[in-house]
Motif scaffolding. Structure first.
Motif: not given
Length: 381
Positions: A10-22, A40-45, A50-53
């Motif tokens: 997941v690249i971009g750990c904002g709102l939609m990144g969280k929706e995807f993970a959920s 398996e991987a998360v990335c955000d500038k 990334t802490g939530w993930f």
């Protein structure tokens, strides 16, 4: 059942990144699938994002602020990327060129030139599956309406209305964000933000505008900036596009509307199709209901509305009587992407996520809309 594991970054750990993970965490809600995603991987500038993930997704093994770390990981199969529009061209091209499958966010490039770069990368990497996110057509009512279009139940189309409205920018004291700045969002404004959701179903069934007359509105021209001072809002709040479509020699009007300021609408997606044999309307504002009218010569013209059963593209553990919601549509969309990745053209149901060629034509539409408004005339495509 043995299941194919699709390993995601997941690249971009904002709102939609969280929706995807959920949604991935709710995969057990789906029944009978022989594939399963694993993040398996998360990335955000902003590494703090990334802490939530890391705290909530136990399969995460790589946390980074450099997206190249994800692309260089040989054990990552696919990437979901949700970043501002100005980053699409560079990051999407890099993802595709790395051989990772991509589910990206709209509008697939800040402008047509950026989209052309993404298309070139797709052409150079034919083995990579690339799709764009658009979840609303997976609501059961929308999915049923789409099925009726596919089955050609409407007869000769009279007209079509499609739109996506919300009121998130109605408050004039809402601080400015990147979507109101051309540098990050692009000149499309609300069209880039909302338009591909509106065009997904029409373009899927060949309803491509031949000409466009656009009315664009910048309703709130200034908003509080970082330090509380008022700064200019550079992008369009609302857009209404009057189009003409031709299918099999028959022409009909289609109205597309995208509104960030629509009082009373928190997140309303709708599609209305009127034809000589059948008409139907669905809106997420009343997501359990689907209205339709069936007509034969001499019949009374009577609209019927019924509660749509919770029967979705991919079977779930939910009973038919329960409500379907936004998180469910996200889950269904991810299932469609993973199904296509696992089975190609042998998906278990026929409705795919947005294809690159559909995203590309949306850029043609939005670019023409900007020209139409500037010139005050109809633009022919």
């Amino acid at each position: 059942m043995s299941k194919k594991v699709i390993r995601f970054g997941v690249i971009g750990c904002g709102l939609m990144g969280k929706e995807f993970a959920s949604a991935v965490s709710r995969w057990i809600h789906l029944e009978g699938l022989d594939f399963i995603p694993r993040i398996e991987a998360v990335c955000d500038k902003n590494i703090d994002a990334t802490g939530w993930f890391a705290d909530n997704i136990p399969t995460v093994r790589l946390v980074t602020s450099d997206y190249n770390d994800v692309l260089n990981d040989p054990d990552i199969d696919a990437v979901y990327c949700a970043v501002p529009h100005n980053l699409h061209a560079r990051m999407y091209v890099d993802i595709i060129s790395s051989g990772k499958h991509l589910l990206g966010e709209k509008p697939f490039g800040i402008d047509k030139a950026a989209n052309d770069k993404i298309l070139a990368a797709i052409s150079a990497n034919p083995g990579v599956l690339v799709r764009c996110s658009s979840e609303f057509p997976f609501y059961p009512g929308a999915y049923k309406l789409s099925q009726w279009i596919r089955e050609e139940k409407f007869g000769k189309i009279i007209d079509v209305e499609a739109g996506f409205w919300h009121s998130s920018d109605l408050d004039p004291n809402k601080p400015i964000n990147w979507k109101r700045q051309i540098e990050f969002n692009g000149e499309y404004g609300c069209m880039g933000d909302l338009g591909l959701h509106v065009l997904h179903v029409p373009l899927r069934y060949g309803w491509r505008p031949q000409n466009i007359r656009a009315v664009l509105s910048n309703i709130i021209e200034e908003r509080p900036g970082l330090h509380g001072n008022l700064v200019p809002c550079e992008t369009w709040d609302n857009a209404t596009l009057a189009c003409e479509v031709e299918v099999k020699g028959h022409k009909f009007p289609m109205t597309l509307s995208m509104k960030r300021i629509a009082p009373g609408h928190s997140n309303t997606w709708f599609l209305k199709v009127r034809g000589t044999k059948m008409s139907a309307e669905f809106t997420t504002k009343n997501s359990k209901q689907l209205s339709y009218l069936v007509y034969q010569s001499g019949d009374e013209q009577s609209w019927r509305t019924y509660d749509v059963p919770n029967v979705s593209a991919y079977k779930t553990i939910s009973g038919n009587i329960f409500e379907f919601g936004f998180s469910d549509s996200i889950l269904q969309m991810w299932a469609a992407f993973c199904d296509e990745l696992a089975h190609g053209d042998k998906m278990s149901q026929p409705f795919q996520c947005v294809r690159p060629e559909e995203a590309a034509f949306s850029h043609t539409v939005f670019t023409a809309a900007l020209e139409s408004y500037r010139e005050g005339k109809t633009i022919f495509l």
